[in-house]
Design an enzyme around this catalytic site. Sequence first.
Site, PDB file in Angstrom:
ATOM      1  N   ASP A   1       0.959  -0.938  -0.058  1.00 34.62           N
ATOM      2  CA  ASP A   1      -0.048  -0.062  -0.063  1.00 34.62           C
ATOM      3  C   ASP A   1       1.105   1.195   0.020  1.00 34.62           C
ATOM      4  O   ASP A   1       2.144   1.204   0.206  1.00 34.62           O
ATOM      5  CB  ASP A   1      -0.977   0.078   1.280  1.00 34.62           C
ATOM      6  CG  ASP A   1      -2.266   0.743   0.726  1.00 34.62           C
ATOM      7  OD1 ASP A   1      -2.192   1.559  -0.222  1.00 34.62           O
ATOM      8  OD2 ASP A   1      -3.175   0.839   1.631  1.00 34.62           O
TER       9      ASP A   1
HETATM   10  C1  BGC Z   1      -4.868   3.109   0.016  1.00 34.70           C
HETATM   11  C2  BGC Z   1      -5.013   2.334  -1.198  1.00 34.70           C
HETATM   12  C3  BGC Z   1      -4.815   2.953  -2.367  1.00 34.70           C
HETATM   13  C4  BGC Z   1      -3.606   3.476  -2.569  1.00 34.70           C
HETATM   14  C5  BGC Z   1      -3.349   4.335  -3.894  1.00 34.70           C
HETATM   15  C6  BGC Z   1      -3.716   3.980  -0.138  1.00 34.70           C
HETATM   16  O1  BGC Z   1      -3.574   5.010   0.744  1.00 34.70           O
HETATM   17  O2  BGC Z   1      -4.578   2.572   1.491  1.00 34.70           O
HETATM   18  O3  BGC Z   1      -6.265   1.617  -0.992  1.00 34.70           O
HETATM   19  O4  BGC Z   1      -4.969   2.055  -3.485  1.00 34.70           O
HETATM   20  O5  BGC Z   1      -3.549   4.584  -1.288  1.00 34.70           O
HETATM   21  O6  BGC Z   1      -3.975   5.316  -3.896  1.00 34.70           O
END
Ligand code: BGC
Length: 765
Positions: free
Chosen positions: A297
């Site tokens: 993530d």
């Molecule tokens: C989120 C994810 C997301 C990623 C990219 C993160 O902060 O937890 O769910 O896909 O950012 O935007």
Amino acid sequence: MKNKFIALSLLATFIISQSCGKKTNSFASTPSKNNAIERKVDSVLRLMTLEEKVGQMNQYNGFWDVTGPTPAEGQAALKYENLKKGLVGSMLNVKGVKDTRALQKIAVEQTRLGIPLLFGFDVIHGYKTISPIPLAEAASWDMEAMRRSAEIAAAEAAASGLHWTFAPMVDISRDARWGRVMEGAGEDPYLGSQIAIARVKGFQGDHFTEFSVAACTKHFAGYAFAESGRDYNTVDISDNTLHNIILPPFKATVEAGVKTFMNSFNELEGIPATGNAYLQRELLKKEWNFDGFVVSDWGSLAEMIPHGYAKDLKQATEFAANAGSDMDMESYGYVTYLAGLVKEGKVSEAHINDAVRRILKLKFELGLFDNPYKYCDEAREKATIGKPEFQEGVLDMARKSIVLLKNDKELLPLRKTGQKIAVIGALANDKTSPLGSWRIGADDNTAISVLEGLAKYPGNTITYEKGADVVTGPTLFPKELNINTTDKSGFDKAVALAKKSDVVVMVLGEHGLHSGEGRSRSELDLPGVQQELLEAVYAVNPNIVLVLNNGRPLALPWADAHIPAIVEAWQLGTQSGNAIAQVLYGDYNPSGKLPMTFPRNVGQVPIYYNHKNTGRPSTNDPQSVFWSHYTDVSNTPLYPFGYGLSYAKFAYSDLKISAPSFSGDGKLTVTVKVKNTSKVTGKEVVQLYIRDLFASVTRPVKELKGFELTEIKAGETKTISFTIDQKLISFYTANKKWEAEPGDFKVMIGGSSATVLEADFNYTH
Ligand code: BGC
């Protein structure tokens, strides 16, 4: 320079054809598509330096939008440099054919090997044409509609140059305070698994075309169990909860062929998910045989440092790579340290090869090696975005997502003529909030508002008064939303209007950005002055239809006790106002059922239907205090999981079970009669629950194990049947594996988790 890419492609072909012992220049002539792709991958891998391999494992955010903490100064220049050196495998938050093509051109034409980039984006509930938030869609219990909704999202995203969506989010969530409940399918692992499968199929299709994208199951795992519902907080759950509740939808998507996984910010048993080898290597890749790749993530690799698990970014890189996290999103750890760690012997090159193989495999499957600009077609982009059939699709999804929570005195459906209708509430006139959170591809002000939807029914006199603002300033990036907690200057006009109206439609709730990432709440009421507004209007005209807009379950006991009609309309996306108007006027008969329990107050949270019984579930002595309860509120929720009304009425009877017991691979059939006792046709979600009475580990009081969404005509009776077999009663036992244990069970069927009809059966090995 373009020729370099073609040369690489041809070289890969040549190596493959040699290794196949055949002279051919076509990939298609190899024995099976998978084997062919694996050989192609290997042939490219053989050409790569260690640094280039590590580059494939590096994902950068684009240069414009961010969906996480803003990167440090100077990163942009470094990113361009690394892009040209072939040290970037994927980018996120780059959108639109113009920009994706420009960056793809650099990767293909300016790097040594010309390996194409993979463009990822959070296409969570639509790209430009926005569907209801996923929690709302889940309320439809309609798998085909959700598959279609994901298909529409994929078509628009793919037409805009994107290859990969970071969806579906399959986190089972029990805590409405957590802002990200809006992104998931609610609290139930069975329903959540079906929905996860439908979404993966919708995004990916049967095979990749220019209208599909790779899906990404997230967040692996346990993220929604953040303590006290505060985003990014510590997670501390049992193995039992992990396996029986949290993991099933993840596994279901592996079986459905999902191409990628994303790990999560949280820790499990003290080990951050990004550095968790049990989750990623043991369970996902080995036991479940997942052959796609895992992306971290946003910054979750570097976050292992503040977690107190890695001492610095280099060590975090070592832990993540060894644990099986294949791609680093925005931590800059892999690109900086991974090659060095291999040279020091701290990470094996076999791990790197495995990760790169998985990443290249997807690029081949998407057809990017054949044509890196496959998704870059301006004409297709123009022709695809916002197509009328997509508008129809999201309208259909929006209608199906609405849940009728209360309809006393049959205030709904509204009469179509001769009524003076007051519409009150700032959200009724809002064209942005209904788009909800996580809709970064869409433009503000593009949703149909409730007022616009109601205007399509000209037979009544509609008059609008805002009453009060919900928010008073920017909503996107302030730490706190600018909630209006003081300005009641519009109350008088709203009350005066209500007084002279036949019916009042009040649209109240949360702003669309009140939920989503980083948007946890400690209260579940109507934000700001809205509750006061509701009560002020009620005092002069109780004929209120309360239309709720919200991204999570709310606790509204006063409204439930006083307001005759309550419609849960979530954040329904682009076609929001049309869907709401059609339901209010009865042109669409609502059939949604709650995918998440609505509490009476915050103190009950986490509250969920599939709870355990405890050693003291009740008492026969009304004076006793020594049982599991509160002194100030009942144990029951305001609205249970699976609950929702229709303009039709359904009566359940004659629950029959084909035999009192079954054994081994045998099965039982349970049937129930459902009669539509009303004068209108309606749809009902008939739900099957099972309780395992005694087991090697304690089991929930009931678990959803089947459902059927069925249309029943006025006066008609349908017999619905379900099959119960060993698989259905299996769970993660004290033996630490999924199995069915012999014993006594209860089967329950009804129109919500608060079911009444039940029968007993027994299972033996
Ligand atoms: C989120 C994810 C997301 C990623 C990219 C993160 O902060 O937890 O769910 O896909 O950012 O935007």
